[in-house]
Scaffold this motif. Structure first.
Motif, short mmCIF file in Angstrom:
data_model
loop_
_atom_site.label_atom_id
_atom_site.label_comp_id
_atom_site.label_asym_id
_atom_site.label_seq_id
_atom_site.Cartn_x
_atom_site.Cartn_y
_atom_site.Cartn_z
N ILE A 7 8.90 -36.55 36.94
CA ILE A 7 9.19 -36.90 35.80
C ILE A 7 8.05 -36.83 34.69
O ILE A 7 7.19 -37.55 35.13
N ILE A 8 8.12 -36.11 33.81
CA ILE A 8 7.09 -35.93 33.06
C ILE A 8 7.52 -36.17 31.65
O ILE A 8 8.46 -35.64 30.90
N SER A 9 6.58 -36.91 30.86
CA SER A 9 6.71 -37.26 29.42
C SER A 9 5.75 -36.51 28.79
O SER A 9 4.59 -35.85 29.36
N PRO A 10 5.90 -36.40 27.25
CA PRO A 10 4.79 -35.76 26.60
C PRO A 10 3.23 -36.33 26.80
O PRO A 10 2.36 -35.68 26.54
N GLU A 11 3.29 -37.43 27.17
CA GLU A 11 1.91 -38.21 27.54
C GLU A 11 1.13 -37.82 28.74
O GLU A 11 0.21 -37.82 29.17
N LEU A 13 2.18 -37.39 33.39
CA LEU A 13 3.14 -37.36 34.64
C LEU A 13 3.52 -38.68 35.10
O LEU A 13 2.60 -39.59 35.28
N LEU A 14 4.75 -39.30 34.61
CA LEU A 14 5.10 -40.54 35.08
C LEU A 14 5.51 -41.14 36.40
O LEU A 14 5.23 -42.04 36.77
N LEU A 15 5.99 -40.00 37.11
CA LEU A 15 6.40 -40.10 38.44
C LEU A 15 6.40 -38.80 39.23
O LEU A 15 6.69 -37.79 38.73
N ILE A 51 17.77 -41.98 40.50
CA ILE A 51 16.88 -41.78 41.66
C ILE A 51 17.40 -42.58 42.87
O ILE A 51 17.58 -43.84 42.84
N TYR A 52 17.90 -41.72 44.05
CA TYR A 52 18.39 -42.23 45.10
C TYR A 52 17.48 -42.10 46.35
O TYR A 52 17.05 -40.78 46.64
N GLU A 53 17.06 -43.15 47.04
CA GLU A 53 16.47 -42.93 48.37
C GLU A 53 17.29 -43.63 49.49
O GLU A 53 17.58 -44.91 49.16
#
Length: 140
Positions: A7-11, A13-15, A51-53
């Motif tokens: 998961i990538i935001s403009p700022e 890599l978030l996750l 998100i599933y785990e």
């Protein structure tokens, strides 16, 4: 066999981690992604990435829009704005929805670009309000 999720935001890599399944809010509807999914690039509407785990829902993030790139072994969510569902502010969401409604009502439908932009902002703002957990909105 897990699927790699980024998961990538403009700022930043978030996750980045392996998960069992991801559900993204595509513009044509929610898309559940498991390992071995067909390749796909889709635009995202305002809504939740689930998100599933190990058979359980483990994380939820609100995205205001963006794109998802899906392959057989990887999902990359490139979000315009992303916030953990638990961090959504009901007052901010309500204010954003009111502002988006006013902008949408004021735009000239003949101006296609402005109309699409106002419509996208209204959909994202409504998605943010809808993403707030039940009970949290009443507590505000």
């Amino acid at each position: 066999m897990p699927i790699a999720l980024e998961i990538i935001s403009p700022e930043k890599l978030l996750l980045a981690r392996d998960v069992d399944m991801v559900v993204v809010p595509g513009t044509e509807g929610d898309i559940g992604v498991l390992p071995g999914h067909s390749k796909l690039v889709t635009s995202l509407r305002g809504g939740l990435v689930d998100i599933y785990e190990k058979g359980a829902l483990t994380d939820r993030f609100f995205v205001s829009g963006g794109f998802a790139e899906i392959t057989e072994s990887r999902v990359a969510v490139l979000a315009d704005e992303i916030v953990r569902q638990a961090d959504l502010d009901p007052a901010k969401a309500a204010a954003a929805l009111e502002a988006a409604k006013a902008a949408y009502d004021a735009v000239d439908p003949a101006n296609g670009d402005a109309y699409r932009e106002a419509s996208d902002k209204l959909i994202a703002a409504q998605g943010m309000v809808d993403a707030i957990a039940p009970g949290k909105a009443e507590a505000a």
